[in-house]
Design a protein around this motif. Sequence first.
Motif, mmCIF file in Angstrom:
data_model
loop_
_atom_site.group_PDB
_atom_site.id
_atom_site.type_symbol
_atom_site.label_atom_id
_atom_site.label_comp_id
_atom_site.label_asym_id
_atom_site.label_seq_id
_atom_site.Cartn_x
_atom_site.Cartn_y
_atom_site.Cartn_z
ATOM 1 N N ALA A 46 39.247 9.622 6.376
ATOM 2 C CA ALA A 46 39.317 8.233 7.354
ATOM 3 C C ALA A 46 39.330 8.498 8.512
ATOM 4 C CB ALA A 46 40.613 7.608 7.091
ATOM 5 N N ALA A 47 39.906 9.697 9.074
ATOM 6 C CA ALA A 47 39.696 10.011 10.459
ATOM 7 C C ALA A 47 38.489 10.669 10.884
ATOM 8 C CB ALA A 47 40.639 11.111 10.903
ATOM 9 N N GLN A 48 37.733 11.245 9.884
ATOM 10 C CA GLN A 48 36.429 11.821 10.150
ATOM 11 C C GLN A 48 35.403 10.494 10.168
ATOM 12 O OE1 GLN A 48 36.394 14.392 6.759
ATOM 13 N NE2 GLN A 48 36.505 16.374 8.130
ATOM 14 N N PHE A 49 35.651 9.451 9.138
ATOM 15 C CA PHE A 49 34.712 8.365 9.305
ATOM 16 C C PHE A 49 34.714 7.624 10.698
ATOM 17 C CE2 PHE A 49 33.726 3.878 8.215
ATOM 18 C CZ PHE A 49 32.426 4.262 7.690
ATOM 19 N N GLY A 50 35.950 7.452 11.186
ATOM 20 C CA GLY A 50 36.169 7.141 12.440
ATOM 21 C C GLY A 50 35.278 7.591 13.453
ATOM 22 N N CYS A 51 35.076 8.778 13.157
ATOM 23 C CA CYS A 51 34.345 9.798 14.506
ATOM 24 C C CYS A 51 32.724 9.468 14.186
ATOM 25 C CB CYS A 51 34.749 10.994 14.386
ATOM 26 S SG CYS A 51 36.355 11.414 14.867
ATOM 27 N N SER A 52 32.487 8.918 12.912
ATOM 28 C CA SER A 52 31.018 8.645 12.587
ATOM 29 C C SER A 52 29.963 8.073 13.567
ATOM 30 C CB SER A 52 30.667 8.084 11.349
ATOM 31 O OG SER A 52 31.272 6.780 11.234
ATOM 32 N N THR A 54 26.193 16.307 0.429
ATOM 33 C CA THR A 54 27.158 16.418 -0.351
ATOM 34 C C THR A 54 28.457 17.267 0.741
ATOM 35 O OG1 THR A 54 26.443 18.915 -0.960
ATOM 36 C CG2 THR A 54 26.029 17.075 -2.272
ATOM 37 N N THR A 55 28.030 17.576 1.849
ATOM 38 C CA THR A 55 29.147 18.044 2.926
ATOM 39 C C THR A 55 29.348 17.321 3.906
ATOM 40 O OG1 THR A 55 27.528 19.448 4.132
ATOM 41 C CG2 THR A 55 28.308 20.221 1.866
ATOM 42 N N VAL A 56 30.543 17.404 4.497
ATOM 43 C CA VAL A 56 30.763 16.655 5.931
ATOM 44 C C VAL A 56 29.941 16.997 6.881
ATOM 45 C CG1 VAL A 56 32.746 16.229 7.443
ATOM 46 C CG2 VAL A 56 33.377 16.290 5.018
ATOM 47 N N ILE A 57 29.639 18.332 6.938
ATOM 48 C CA ILE A 57 28.969 18.877 8.243
ATOM 49 C C ILE A 57 27.320 18.206 7.877
ATOM 50 C CG2 ILE A 57 27.633 20.912 9.049
ATOM 51 C CD1 ILE A 57 30.186 22.397 8.224
ATOM 52 N N ALA A 58 26.673 18.238 6.685
ATOM 53 C CA ALA A 58 25.507 17.764 6.641
ATOM 54 C C ALA A 58 25.730 16.161 7.069
ATOM 55 C CB ALA A 58 25.146 17.705 5.202
ATOM 56 N N TYR A 59 26.616 15.465 6.694
ATOM 57 C CA TYR A 59 26.766 13.908 6.802
ATOM 58 C C TYR A 59 26.666 13.775 8.391
ATOM 59 C CZ TYR A 59 29.282 9.419 7.511
ATOM 60 O OH TYR A 59 29.665 8.253 7.835
ATOM 61 N N PHE A 60 27.564 14.483 9.319
ATOM 62 C CA PHE A 60 27.548 14.329 10.662
ATOM 63 C C PHE A 60 26.122 14.823 11.292
ATOM 64 C CE2 PHE A 60 32.202 14.115 10.375
ATOM 65 C CZ PHE A 60 32.362 12.998 11.095
ATOM 66 N N GLY A 61 25.559 15.859 10.792
ATOM 67 C CA GLY A 61 24.248 16.249 11.292
ATOM 68 C C GLY A 61 23.275 15.281 11.143
ATOM 69 N N LEU A 62 23.348 14.501 10.084
ATOM 70 C CA LEU A 62 22.124 13.774 9.715
ATOM 71 C C LEU A 62 22.486 12.459 10.491
ATOM 72 C CD1 LEU A 62 21.947 14.150 5.731
ATOM 73 C CD2 LEU A 62 20.294 14.488 7.458
#
Length: 416
Positions: free
Chosen positions: A253-259, A305-313
Amino acid sequence: MKQTLHDSVWRVRDFRRLAVGRSVAAAGAGMVLIVQLLRLTAQGAGSGRIMVLLLAEVVPVILCAGPIGRAADHRDSQGVLMVGIAAEVAACLVLATSPGFALTCAAIALLSVGTSLIAPVWSVLVPMVVGEDRVGAAVGGQQALTAALAPLGAGAGGVLYSAVGGGGAMLVAAGCYLYLAVVALRLKVRRRALAAEATGPGLRQLLMPDLGAVRRDRLLWCLLSCMVPLVVVLQGLNVLEVSLARHDIGVSAAQFGCSEIAAGVGTVAGAALAGRIARDRTRAWAMLTGLSAAAAALGVLGVATTVIAYFGLLVVVGAGVGISNASFGALFITRTPSAQRGRVSAAVNGLMQTSSTAAIALGGLLGVLLGVRPAFVVSGVAGLAVLAAGAAVLARTSTEHVPEPVADTPLPVPAP
């Protein structure tokens, strides 16, 4: 380096005031939306009520595009700004009283009308403030600043809602709009009211958005024809993003808030880069390139599949959107006759809001029919197909025959 700094649009006092004022107001808008969503969630409202609230935000922009654009073109710019800001402040004060759902939707609609009344005036004033040759840098700089401040406004809205409640947060949002009012009153240049036409427009002409200047410009019409279906195809994925991030990729949830911050970083960089482009054809190709990068990144998100890929994209998506928005914004301002810039800005804004509304429905439908991950992949591929067709048309489109701009006569006001 010294010459670059000397020529910077940020050295123009009125531009600094306009850019900062609009960005602070955008932060206030983000604050309003997040607080109302949190308030509805706390009241146990379902997705139906949230959808109605979002429609209350976009429908007035669509319905009022015609008269709003004509007001921006034919009325004194300072007066139009003050009316729009007054509507925004009044809406915030109503929302501060924690009204019922119907009154909340009415206040959001009033806020939307005020915001849409102000936006076309920006398109009218920017060339007068910085000069026609620096419009691209001005649009890129302002959009970069807005991209930096708007997520902060949404974040501050959440913090204020938890700390002082929704009423206090709405008073802070009203303060953001009042700051824009101070900016409007201190501008040294404003657009004078134009003489009334000998024959006033009929009711249909008055109410309908005016895209005539865009249709007559082959380059603008080509780009707008690409952007509308692309918005419908790609923006609907916003409905599915939370499910993809939280359930499929495993974002906390915290990471999604930083998206929003990740996308904002990309948008700031993209808008700043687009602000350095000087030629129309280069801007057009930059717009299509940015949209292609965003479409491709959204498609790849479907298999991430990874959080790093999610933020990079998300950074790539933000950069692509920043480049395309700033490039198109500069193009439609500089290639539209000055006497029609308000109408064109309001019409394009209304068209984009219509596309966004259709996108919400399409995104939900794709999620049901295909599933979340396939919906991202299919939408990304469809977006790239639209852009490939647009690139083929753009390669054969001339940038000539641009309508000659009608010179604006600034109306000086006493320096503060």
